[in-house]
Scaffold this active site. Structure first.
Site, PDB file in Angstrom:
ATOM      1  N   LYS A   1       0.859  -1.190   0.000  1.00  0.00           N
ATOM      2  CA  LYS A   1       0.000   0.000   0.000  1.00  0.00           C
ATOM      3  C   LYS A   1       0.892   1.236   0.000  1.00  0.00           C
ATOM      4  O   LYS A   1       1.939   1.245   0.662  1.00  0.00           O
ATOM      5  CB  LYS A   1      -0.869  -0.068   1.264  1.00  0.00           C
ATOM      6  CG  LYS A   1      -1.946   0.987   1.403  1.00  0.00           C
ATOM      7  CD  LYS A   1      -2.757   0.706   2.690  1.00  0.00           C
ATOM      8  CE  LYS A   1      -3.928   1.671   2.844  1.00  0.00           C
ATOM      9  NZ  LYS A   1      -4.735   1.360   4.048  1.00  0.00           N
TER      10      LYS A   1
ATOM     11  N   SER B   1      -9.814   1.070   3.058  1.00  0.00           N
ATOM     12  CA  SER B   1      -8.948   1.917   2.262  1.00  0.00           C
ATOM     13  C   SER B   1      -7.864   1.153   1.498  1.00  0.00           C
ATOM     14  O   SER B   1      -7.348   1.670   0.506  1.00  0.00           O
ATOM     15  CB  SER B   1      -8.280   2.950   3.170  1.00  0.00           C
ATOM     16  OG  SER B   1      -7.353   2.343   4.032  1.00  0.00           O
TER      17      SER B   1
ATOM     18  N   SER C   1      -9.865  -1.485   7.102  1.00  0.00           N
ATOM     19  CA  SER C   1      -9.254  -1.177   5.802  1.00  0.00           C
ATOM     20  C   SER C   1      -8.464  -2.307   5.152  1.00  0.00           C
ATOM     21  O   SER C   1      -8.108  -2.197   3.984  1.00  0.00           O
ATOM     22  CB  SER C   1      -8.346   0.042   5.934  1.00  0.00           C
ATOM     23  OG  SER C   1      -9.117   1.212   5.929  1.00  0.00           O
TER      24      SER C   1
END
Lengths: 485, 95
Positions: free
Chosen positions: A78, A153, A177
């Site tokens: 990420k 997310s 997330s």
């Protein structure tokens, strides 16, 4: 069966037997990313050159008999993790040109094992969102159906693994997330206990809730990834110096005597029928496997979303104060004075959801409102945490849905922040309680959207959590289904 | 109304965040809705409940006070929008 269809453990075996080289594996993945990223937008940065150099180093280590669990395996992170020499944007315009001078500890640990970093993944800006639509670089798409969100997310972390653009990925989970996008993309996602994995070098959103975790194709791969990143780090004073189990050796398939709780507050109005059925069938499967299923109560569940959106935004407003145009990132031009420079830089650099949360958090911490909002939320957090500790007196794990519905359509919730927040209703309480939980595939809706099962474990007992997940996975085929892309 | 437009403007100054007229309008409505939603916490009796700042019970984390290598000035300044010698340069603060 192509190279990118293999799991991490399967690829490990092939690399160790020298049936394939790390350079060949990496090239296959980079080609796959190049072919599929225009449609999915899962990557913000693709590491074509550095990945091949890392793969060559991995091949040398394998040839020298020094291979470790992740050596030569293509992993993506990420874009919230600092990665030395690579652009790290957190999907924000304010960090558009930021190049990390150092590695986050989780990155350093997988690099020590000579894993190959293939790229940096799309996400909601500063990890604020449940759909990946809040990215300054455009939304990532769900590989199962590109009209759907991948979740957020860590949308890129889940979608890239589902699309077989990386064998595994790293994400972060502040209110769901990792788990929610894993559920929406039919992959395995783990949020370890707060303190289990170092957060050093991870761009902070809400420091008392943020935790690093892996996204993988199956539970064994998840155990291998957690093994690599778990453990105390002197650079993160909130990481906990407690023993790390051998997770893979715990995957025995044995559930004898295991007690699993179904929290009655999670099976209420608002839960999609297909999701409810899939989770109830999973509970039946656990009964067949020898576990005892018990109804339990987490009485303060309905307060969790409100509690979270005060604590997380308050912490975010403080953490994001550092983006002021002085030391790194964007700086607004033609401003009147220093304070105006701060205000214009932040206005130009942050997206609307980030602004909304900074504003809400600033308000909750401001003079006259602190006791009514922030302090009150911290007290409610105590009650929510106590609910879990009470439940764990009588059960070893909890079984719940991950999200109230399967993945929703792009654009469906963008104009209603509160509805978007409520999509995290089953994942948020775990972050408030600080314990560990994972998402694993457990079926599909009638219209072919993936559904995830959440297992919640006792604090620092990831070993039991993984064993419980693995036994279900062995008895079902959901994790073998692949997105057609 | 939980929050007024004037209060939203005040909070934006506290947050060092310039907002356009349209943003002020939409945020006033959105923050009002969210604050209305979180109001439910007030219905819970939390008398005598100790607030949780941190989910894992921890004492202060100490470490030996030893000098270690950090960033070089070049590394520290490598992302600076504006640098001079070994410092970040900003506008004059005192006129």
């Amino acid at each position: 069966m192509t190279v990118y269809d293999l799991t991490l453990a399967e690829l490990r075996a092939k690399l160790d037997k020298r049936e394939i080289s790390a350079v060949e594996v990496t090239k296959t993945y980079l080609d796959r990313i190049a072919a599929t990223n225009p449609a999915l937008n899962t990557f913000i940065t693709i590491c074509n050159e550095t990945a091949l150099a890392e793969a060559q180093a991995a091949d040398q280590a394998i040839a020298a008999g020094k291979a470790q669990a992740l050596t030569g395996l293509p992993i993506a992170a990420k874009d919230i993790f600092n990665t030395a020499g690579l652009r790290t944007t957190c999907a924000s315009r304010i960090l558009d040109n930021y190049v990390s001078p150092y590695d986050a500890t989780a990155i350093a640990r997988i690099k020590e094992q000579k894993a190959v970093i293939v790229g940096k993944l799309n996400m909601d800006e500063f990890a604020m969102g449940s759909s990946n639509e809040n990215s300054a670089f455009g939304p990532a798409r769900n590989p199962w159906n590109q009209d759907l969100v991948p979740g957020g997310s860590s949308g890129g972390s889940a979608a890239s693994v589902a699309a077989r653009q990386a064998v595994a990925s790293l994400g972060t989970d502040t209110g769901g997330s990792i788990r929610q996008p894993a559920a929406h993309c039919s992959v395995v996602g783990l949020k370890p206990t707060y303190g289990r994995v170092s957060r050093y070098g991870v761009i902070a959103y809400a420091s008392s809730l943020d935790q690093v975790g892996p996204v993988t194709r199956d539970v064994r791969d998840c155990a291998l990834m957690l093994q690599a990143i778990a453990g105390y780090d002197p650079a993160d004073s909130t990481s906990v110096n407690t023993p790390v189990a051998d997770y893979q050796s715990n995957l025995t398939g044995d559930l004898k005597g295991l007690k699993i709780g179904l929290p009655k507050e999670y099976f209420v109005e608002g839960l999609d029928d297909d999701v409810r059925k899939a989770v109830e069938l999973a509970a039946d499967k656990y009964r067949e496997l020898g576990a005892e299923i018990i109804e339990v109560s987490l009485p303060h569940t309905s307060y969790a979303v409100a509690c979270y959106y005060l604590i997380a935004t308050a912490e975010a407003s403080s953490n994001l104060a550092r983006y002021d145009g002085v030391r790194y990132g964007l700086r607004a031009e033609n401003t009147e004075n220093l304070v105006d420079m701060y205000m214009q830089t932040r206005a130009a650099g942050f997206g609307s959801e980030v602004k909304r949360r900074i504003m809400l958090g600033t308000y909750a911490l401001s003079s006259g409102y602190y006791d009514a909002y922030y302090l009150k939320a911290q007290k409610v957090r105590t009650l929510i945490r106590q609910d879990f500790l009470n439940a764990f007196e009588s059960v070893d794990a909890l079984l719940t849905p991950v999200a109230p519905t399967p993945a929703f359509a792009l654009g469906e919730k963008v104009n209603d922040p509160l509805q978007m927040y409520l999509s995290d209703i089953y994942t948020i309480p775990v972050n408030l309680a600080g314990t560990c939980a994972m998402s694993l595939p457990c079926g599909f809706s009638t219209d072919e959207r993936p559904i995830g099962l959440q297992l919640i474990g006792k604090p620092f007992d990831e070993a039991t959590l993984l064993r419980t997940a693995h036994a279900y996975e062995q008895a079902t085929d959901w994790h073998k289904k692949q997105a057609n892309i | 109304m939980k929050i007024t437009r004037t209060e939203v403007e005040h909070v934006s100054r506290l947050a060092r965040l310039a907002l356009s007229t349209e943003e002020l309008d939409s945020l006033t409505g959105e923050m009002d809705a969210i604050l209305g939603y979180v109001e439910q916490l007030a219905t819970l009796d939390t008398e005598g409940i100790v607030p949780t700042a941190h989910a894992v019970p921890m004492e202060n984390a100490f470490r030996p006070d030893e000098a270690k290598d950090g960033f070089t000035p070049e590394q520290a300044l490598s992302n600076a929008p504006d640098a001079a010698e070994s410092a970040f340069r900003v506008r004059r603060v005192i006129e």
